[in-house]
Design an enzyme around this catalytic site. Structure first.
Site, mmCIF file in Angstrom:
data_model
loop_
_atom_site.group_PDB
_atom_site.id
_atom_site.type_symbol
_atom_site.label_atom_id
_atom_site.label_comp_id
_atom_site.label_asym_id
_atom_site.label_seq_id
_atom_site.Cartn_x
_atom_site.Cartn_y
_atom_site.Cartn_z
ATOM 1 N N ARG A 297 -17.020 -2.400 5.442
ATOM 2 C CA ARG A 297 -17.565 -2.529 6.801
ATOM 3 C C ARG A 297 -17.054 -3.795 7.480
ATOM 4 O O ARG A 297 -16.717 -3.787 8.671
ATOM 5 C CB ARG A 297 -19.089 -2.503 6.748
ATOM 6 C CG ARG A 297 -19.590 -1.097 6.484
ATOM 7 C CD ARG A 297 -21.085 -0.992 6.226
ATOM 8 N NE ARG A 297 -21.402 0.433 6.046
ATOM 9 C CZ ARG A 297 -22.624 0.922 5.933
ATOM 10 N NH1 ARG A 297 -23.673 0.116 5.949
ATOM 11 N NH2 ARG A 297 -22.805 2.222 5.792
ATOM 12 N N TYR B 259 -15.936 5.564 10.963
ATOM 13 C CA TYR B 259 -15.963 5.592 9.498
ATOM 14 C C TYR B 259 -16.669 4.381 8.880
ATOM 15 O O TYR B 259 -17.002 3.444 9.566
ATOM 16 C CB TYR B 259 -14.590 5.869 8.892
ATOM 17 C CG TYR B 259 -13.426 4.960 9.131
ATOM 18 C CD1 TYR B 259 -13.537 3.689 9.652
ATOM 19 C CD2 TYR B 259 -12.132 5.413 8.792
ATOM 20 C CE1 TYR B 259 -12.423 2.897 9.828
ATOM 21 C CE2 TYR B 259 -11.022 4.609 8.972
ATOM 22 C CZ TYR B 259 -11.166 3.354 9.480
ATOM 23 O OH TYR B 259 -10.069 2.576 9.655
ATOM 24 N N GLU B 260 -16.918 4.453 7.601
ATOM 25 C CA GLU B 260 -17.726 3.449 6.856
ATOM 26 C C GLU B 260 -19.127 3.317 7.445
ATOM 27 O O GLU B 260 -19.688 2.227 7.496
ATOM 28 C CB GLU B 260 -17.032 2.082 6.845
ATOM 29 C CG GLU B 260 -15.629 2.058 6.330
ATOM 30 C CD GLU B 260 -15.484 2.679 4.956
ATOM 31 O OE1 GLU B 260 -16.473 2.749 4.227
ATOM 32 O OE2 GLU B 260 -14.376 3.113 4.634
ATOM 33 N N GLY B 261 -19.704 4.430 7.877
ATOM 34 C CA GLY B 261 -21.023 4.409 8.524
ATOM 35 C C GLY B 261 -20.826 4.302 10.024
ATOM 36 O O GLY B 261 -20.337 3.287 10.513
#
Lengths: 596, 596
Positions: free
Chosen positions: A298, A442-444
């Site tokens: 993140r 992406y990545e949450g």
């Protein structure tokens, strides 16, 4: 035509003049010997790699994309990517901040942070290959068995092998609790993994001889939901006892996504058909182990957008100084030319300065956060490790979501500076916009980040972590309280701090009545919090610039002007955001699902 | 997988329940006989064409793009585009709002507005071919010689030939005063045009047998700058006296741009090498003549983004009702499923409702504006024609810039609803974002629109046009002053109206001191003005919905909920915008050019 110059001067300003990182690093046993000359020398070389090796293959990589041979399941990255990676490995760059025990150089993460920013400016799609590898390195370093570490960490440290994280399945991305991939224990203690993964960045390619997949899957009889997920190490080629490569593991790329951007990175569909893997960490604790990697990722995604913002800014400035079009409304500014350079038009400046203020503010924020991670990892004071860890936990969703949202705004502005020429591919400006867009997903997703911030990090511990950051702000405001020249920065900083505190209390009360109030306000809340953080770092930078503005270096003049721009033109966005956050849940839920 | 249903019910609501267009049209001699059944029947058929013919070739058109044969200079549009155009011509659609004198159906522009919104939802890239033709039709209709009209208008009306506007050159887009293409008078009264044009939308293709280029160029000894530009009609094939096609004119496509989006439309580089043309309008008055076309085009661009917003919304809703992921924070909403439908998550609703409120608000605004053009063209009252013309002049830059900026926000939100699946091409969501981006640039960038609004349309006549619109708002606010149920809409509407008035006065004073103050505030100003307009139309729609909410049709319930969402979550953006507009020019100009 496109251009990129590593922002070494601005990095040095943040590292040495604002944060005094070497003084801070001296207090950490592992990094006590890292001096400014070392940092500067590494970044200068790193800047050359980013600008001279990665940047020249950025546009061509986008145009060419990756290709999959459906019979061999092998993927070819765009022309030049493999050669650039070989140079990267030869230069020892993958080892920069890795553990010396496994061949790493053991340098602090603040350096890695700057290196990755430049690589992302040079070529985000390429940088994702080593970026994912480094994430796999961190997860294994934290949770691997001694055997896994001995076998895989040296290869990831040298860059000889790369890594991936295999989480998403077609029916679940955000909600990993629903994943279906299965792991069956074998007599020898290994597992056979079967399932289908999608959206696997750097999932298959020709850059390295082996790929270390970290795969989430379920053991037989595992509890349902997120508490029944385990993490496995599944190499593309099995590794023999002597460390040489063995048989091809049945973990195959069956398709590549056709995407809006990051064409140079292979976004793979991965089919595991009884692939042999070993367990990483404890059974059913895979999500926790993977979160080590995800938190690093993140921060990495925020850094991708920071890099894009900087390079888009530089190109837009170059164009705005060269392109002539129309006269200024107040009269000719370049009377010697048939029209004025567009940099004289106020709104062009507004677009440029927006990108600049987001890049420089993001840089200070991200380097400071990296320094907190260095403290978290290497301080010999337990309290300091905990304090740093709390700050990093609080700020990670802000780095991820605020910086990526800002880059979407900034790259779009920089493209707009080019007019119609920004919309065609040749200048590379529209690519920055397309590449920047994935970082919000992406990545949450950025919505997930905002729920993490407001729900878990802020309200989840009754505002303790937020207060810790608020104390830094308060101390700075008080310290500068009698500094007249700083009032233009301190007053709005204190104001947005007060407003965020009030908003937090109000939302906490509301959430007590209905937890969905968190979801209704979280995205607005995160942007207000992001502005508080940026206002803090812009005020700190302004302080240094004020002190040195008469030193004869125009760098400080520019820094002060950009600080003033930030407070005048960007921070006031919070006025609207606080209002919408306060209107709450009702306007979102009034309409029945069927009426949409 | 992608879906599009023409929003006929909402169009009928705006046309018949909010604006009572047939009552208004009755007062216009040309349109006195147009009844609701006719309008509805035309739109129903038009919706079928958009959804069944254009929509199915939208994603494939993006993937395939246009191809140029460099030896013949001929361009092939994507598969199916030519056949769709043949159906369009056969259906008589190009003639919809054209002059019956040249074969047109003479229907009001309100119908054309709705027809084009649906075609843009179906396929923006395709719709640009007839869109440009219609602009050429309008410019020729207003400024052509009787011979030009007789020869070309019937062919443009039938759609047998298409048209373009050739303005931009490599060194000038916004600043057409710098253009260099030359026109040399010939003995027979024609001209030979030589020059290079770029960014010519629909500039070359295989949809029609002839293309009518409207080209800006300079006569010998023309004054420098924008006062020395003339407009010429340059057909691809010369036309014989009997109307048949003659020799190929040397106006050749020499290249196609590779663009971020609208791949299905040929963005041509056009080389004129002594191409034969005829003068349109007066010598050196070409820009004025072309502005007829550009004003229509600006409304058309707003309409493109309106169409994209609607179709992106529809697809995001379908996905949000189908995709399950995570439980609502307040507890399960779909306990029968392994996770809740994402439409139950508040921020997903916020993204969806943002798109919906922008689509429905934009639709009401655009249809109302089209009705003003019908009045401007066909009222038998000169005062009313003038009043309508003034309102259209005021609102054109708002339609262009506000609706296209909103679509950028909305299409990006709708893509975000899909998570990672939005970033891959198969669902078509990222295409809407890419297509929407050009609308903020062409036909005058959105910065240029804002300067047109604040500098020319508002301050340029001392706020007279703005006051005319303000009076509509004021009258409505006063009429509803005692309607308690309307207070939640009327109060914020009146408030933003007051604030815009004050801001206008303040900016007028500042601009008096330094004209660049206009450029510093214009973009923020336009968004505040746009919100005033949207708040007005949302309040008007809410009024109708309130009156009918107990009629048993849930349409009105949804309309009221969307209105409430608009006032709670979108309008408050003005709080920040007014602040940044008021901070003025200084923060933009402090930094010297060299320091950027």
């Amino acid at each position: 035509m496109a251009t990129y110059t590593p922002p070494l001067r601005d990095m040095q300003f943040v590292l040495h003049e604002v944060l005094n990182v070497t003084d801070e690093l001296k207090l950490l046993p592992r990094h006590a010997d890292v001096d400014a000359d070392t940092i500067n020398a590494v970044l200068e070389e790193g800047g050359k790699f980013a600008s001279q090796v990665l940047f020249p293959i950025n546009i061509s990589g986008d145009t060419e994309g990756c290709t999959l041979d459906k019979t061999t399941h092998e993927v070819k990255a765009p022309t030049g990517f493999k050669e650039a990676y070989a140079q990267y490995v030869e230069g020892g760059w993958p080892a920069l901040s890795c553990d010396p025990e496994y061949g790493g150089q053991g340098l602090p993460l603040v350096i890695n942070q700057c290196m990755y920013e430049m690589m992302n400016s040079g070529n985000q799609a390429w940088t994702m290959y080593p970026g994912l590898s480094h994430g796999a390195y961190e997860a294994l370093h934290a949770h691997g068995t001694p055997e896994q570490k001995a076998t895989f960490l040296p290869k990831l440290t040298s860059g000889q092998w790369t890594g991936t994280m295999c989480l998403t399945e077609p029916h679940c991305g955000t909600d990993l609790g629903m994943l279906r991939s299965k792991a069956e224990p074998q007599a020898d203690g290994s597992y056979k993994i079967t399932g289908q993964k999608i959206f696997i960045s750097a999932g298959e390619h020709d850059l390295a001889e082996n790929i270390v997949h970290l795969v989430l899957a379920r053991l037989p009889d595992a509890p349902v939901g997120s508490k029944g997920i385990s993490l496995f190490l599944v190499p593309k080629f099995l590794v023999n006892a002597d460390g040489s490569l063995g048989a091809r593991n049945p973990v195959f790329c069956t398709g590549l996504e056709h995407k809006m951007g990051i064409h140079g990175n292979a976004t793979a569909q991965i089919n595991l058909d009884g692939a042999i893997g070993t367990l990483v960490g404890q059974p059913n604790k895979g999500l926790a182990a993977m979160f080590v990697m995800m938190n690093a990722a993140r921060l990495g995604v925020g850094n991708q957008s920071l890099g894009l913002t900087e390079v888009a800014y530089q190109n837009a400035v170059a164009y705005a100084k060269d392109r002539i079009q129309m006269r200024a409304l107040s009269g000719p500014k370049n009377p010697e030319l048939p029209a004025d350079k567009i940099i004289h038009h106020p709104d062009v400046r507004k677009m440029l300065l927006t990108a600049r203020a987001y890049a420089e503010g993001g840089r200070a924020f991200a380097i400071w956060t990296a320094l907190q991670i260095d403290k978290e990892l290497h301080s010999d004071d337990e309290d300091e490790r905990k304090e740093s860890a709390d700050l990093v936990a609080l700020l990670t969703p802000i780095i991820k979501a605020f910086i990526t949202d800002n880059a979407w705004i900034a790259t779009s502005h920089c493209m707009q500076v080019f007019g119609g020429h920004g919309y065609v591919k040749e200048w590379g400006m529209e690519q920055y916009v397309r590449d920047a867009r994935i970082n919000m997903i992406y990545e949450g997703t950025n919505t997930i980040q905002s729920l993490d911030l407001l729900g878990r990090k802020v309200l989840g511990d009754n505002g303790k972590k937020l207060k810790a950051f608020g104390k830094l702000v308060q101390t700075f405001v008080e310290d500068e309280g009698t500094n007249e020249a700083m009032q233009e920065f301190i007053n709005p900083l204190a104001d947005v701090g007060d407003k965020l505190t009030k908003l937090t209390t109000e939302l906490g009360m509301k959430a007590f009545g209905n937890a969905d109030e968190v979801g209704a306000a979280a995205v607005d809340y995160l942007r207000v919090a992001g502005h508080l953080v940026f206002a803090y770092f812009w005020a700190r930078m302004a302080k240094v610039a004020l002190e040195k503005q008469n030193a004869g270096d125009p760098f400080y003049t520019a820094k002060l002007a950009t600080a003033r721009f930030y407070f005048a033109k960007l921070l006031p966005e919070t006025a609207g955001l606080i209002r919408t956050a306060r209107t709450g849940l009702a306007p979102l839920m009034e309409m029945d699902e069927a009426l949409f």
